[in-house]
Every structure is written in structure tokens, then in C-alpha cells.
Design an enzyme around this catalytic site. Sequence first.
Site, short mmCIF file in Angstrom:
data_model
loop_
_atom_site.label_atom_id
_atom_site.label_comp_id
_atom_site.label_asym_id
_atom_site.label_seq_id
_atom_site.Cartn_x
_atom_site.Cartn_y
_atom_site.Cartn_z
N ASP A 27 0.88 -1.14 -0.08
CA ASP A 27 0.04 -0.06 -0.04
C ASP A 27 0.95 1.24 0.03
O ASP A 27 1.66 1.54 0.77
CB ASP A 27 -0.79 0.17 1.35
CG ASP A 27 -2.10 0.76 1.05
OD1 ASP A 27 -2.32 1.60 0.14
OD2 ASP A 27 -2.90 0.76 2.02
N ASP A 121 -3.47 2.72 -5.89
CA ASP A 121 -2.31 2.79 -4.93
C ASP A 121 -2.08 1.51 -3.85
O ASP A 121 -1.03 1.58 -3.13
CB ASP A 121 -2.18 4.15 -4.26
CG ASP A 121 -3.55 4.07 -3.13
OD1 ASP A 121 -4.28 3.11 -3.30
OD2 ASP A 121 -3.48 4.83 -2.37
N GLU A 122 -2.67 0.34 -4.41
CA GLU A 122 -2.28 -0.77 -3.33
C GLU A 122 -2.74 -2.23 -4.43
O GLU A 122 -3.53 -2.05 -5.13
CB GLU A 122 -3.27 -0.67 -2.41
CG GLU A 122 -4.83 -0.84 -2.63
CD GLU A 122 -5.53 -0.88 -1.28
OE1 GLU A 122 -5.31 -1.81 -0.53
OE2 GLU A 122 -6.70 -0.16 -1.22
#
Length: 423
Positions: A27, A121-122
Amino acid sequence: MGRGDGSGRRVSPDDADDTGTRILHVDMDAFYASVEVLDDPSLTGKAVIVGGMEGRGVVSSATYEARRFGVRSAMNVAQALRLCPHAIVVPPHFERYSALSRQVMSIFHDVTPLVEPLSIDEAFLDVSGARRLWGSPGEIARMLRARVRAETGLVCSVGVAATKHVAKIASTLSKPDGLLIVSEPETQVFLAGLPVRTLWGVGPKAAEALEARGIRLVADILATPERVIERALGPAGGARIWQLAHGQDPREVETERVEKSIGHEETFLHDIADPAVLRSELRRLADRVAARLRSGGWEARTIALKLRYADFTTLSRASSLPEPTDVGQRIGDVAIGLFDALELTQPVRLIGVRAEKLRPGGAAIAALWDDDEDWRRVDAALDDARTRFGGGVVTRASVLGPRRDTGALPTNPRLPPDAPPAG
């Protein structure tokens, strides 16, 4: 669990045991805000809010310096500034975020083909097949963190565990810029000390139902008969929470993401009471949803309407179609029909359209008789115009008239079409 501001951060020592692990959850920390600091080093160490300053702009991201004052994503910027008056507000730059996201995801794919992006974003990574080349899961996690920092200038937090659920919890606990490894033998001990709200699927209502029975920690679930949990949360929900509390999560890393729904919604700068303006907005949103359906090769069986009043009361209505569709006119007709069935009791703050129960497209076009043939030609012309001139340049004349100046602002900032899929 921490409060999203780095408090309660937990990280593993360099010699942490990673026995039985294979899943990584990676993350990026405060991704949008971190990119802004990366591009403007003068912001380093300062409270930074990424969001719109106009009217009802919302917080897209914030640095940990701002989060420690209570600033959170999706919060109104004006409220965020009341909590953190010295914060610096910067506008979002989604093309830049998308480019860096692609770079990060490329690093993940260099390590293993088993990558499941959850959002820009993860991602989850299954590294069980990468051990011979890269080492143990813990070693792979350290190498990934180093590569992301060296190649992008950004930092990430990583959870390493035997299951997706525990890996996700571990990465959250290790924020910011941390690594937390939970070996398979340690899983139940690790989970036992956490609040029940930590478990996936335990929202506020479920937590209240458990806490009303004195069940506040995962350890309390482990000490409670399963039937009691099922009475509190229902058979399906109770069984799932029981399994997660015991460290059981059969979900695999899925490399192919199946779209479940497609939607667009708008928050207005000023509350709207005119039904004609709201119908025009619905028509515009329906065209955007239909265009995304067509570009993805999907048709929708169900169309849903979302409406939020000025006092934040939110209504949802849905209608299933006799045949699935990707036609803007048809989707707009259904959404407007749902809207007209409502009795407006106050001005509207937000309105949205969502296509659900998706299936691969093409069936209606192959039929002997297509009632929407003329509208399909209109959609094809709009798609061609958007491709040639860009989105927003060409639209229906009916949308331009009654819409007026609503000052519509996206409730959740939309990423560019080439952005990684959101989870």
C-alpha cells in the site's frame, strides 16, 4: 488499529519469522499527497491536503502531518482546514498519479505475475512461485520496498501473511513506511488482540451488534460459540467473521479483475431543487456510464439511482431491465423514471447513476429486432466524436439546455481512462 495517522504503528524486526506466508499487501503511503511532496520538496514535513478549494471540494489525500489533526480522505476541505488551519491545500494531478501508479505496478509484475491491483495505490501479490528467484516472502517485501523508493522516490507499507485478510491488516498497522510480517503459526495470536472492527466486513453496525454482547476484541470472538456470532450478524455474516477471526481466508490473488458495476455521481456546488435540472444531470451521467460500458465491452441488467438531500439523507433506487443494455438513452430513461417516482422533499446535494449486474456485451445487437438501433447510432456518433475531440467536447443538446450552471463537482475525483482499475 491506528487511526490512519501513524499512531500505533507496528513493524517487524529484520529477522522476523515468515514461516507459512506467501501473500503480500503493498500500500503506497498517502499516495496523492506523497506525489505532491515528491514533486515539490518545499512541502516536506508539512501538513498538506490534496483537494479542491472551491465550495464543497473534498479531501482526496493528506500527509500524515495533516492526518494527526483528524484530516481524512473524503472530508470536506473546509472542515479539514478547521481541524488543521495551517495545512497547505494543493489541487490534484491525476495524470501524474496514474503514471507513477503504472510504474509501481510494473515493479510488482517484475517480481511475480500474480498481482491483484485493488486501486491506483495498492495491490495483493502472491509470491509463492517467486521464492527461488527472489528469496523468502520477507526478503521479497524488503526488496520491493527498496525498489519502489529507489525508482519512484515514494514509500510504501507492506504486510506479509498467509492470507489476504491478515496481510491487509498488517500493512495498515505498519503505516507509514513500514513492514509487518505475520507468520502462519502466529496468526491467531496476532488477530486475538485486535478490535473486532479490524476484521473485514465488520462495519459500524456489525461492530455495535457485537459490542452490545460484550464482544470487543477478536479474542472475544474466539471465546464465543459460533451460533452467538451468527445470531448477532446473521448466518452468512457470522460464519464469515468467525472464519476470519480464526485466520481462515480462502481467497486467492486474482490477476483478472471482473467489473461488478460502473457508475458516476456528482456533488453540486449549490443544492438543486429544480427537477428539470436534475433530469438533465441524470441524462448526462447516464451517457457517461453508457460510454464506459461500451468501452469495456459490458452491458448492464440493472440501473440504480442515488440521490442525497441537503441534510445528507441518501436514497437509493434500482430497476432491472428486461434485456441488458449499454445504450445511454435507455439508461437515462430508467434513471429518470426512478427519479420521477420519488417525491422531492428538499433540495438535492448529490445525484448519481450506476449500472449493475454486468455481463459481456453484444447480445442485443445480435437480436433480430433491436428497439434501440437508432439510439445505438447516436451513441456510436458520440463515441467517435469523443475519440476524435476528447471527452466533454461533444454531448447531447438536451443536456446543455436545462442543466444550467450547477457547478457540479465529482464526489470522488475520477482518474484518467488509462489509470489502473480501482478496487
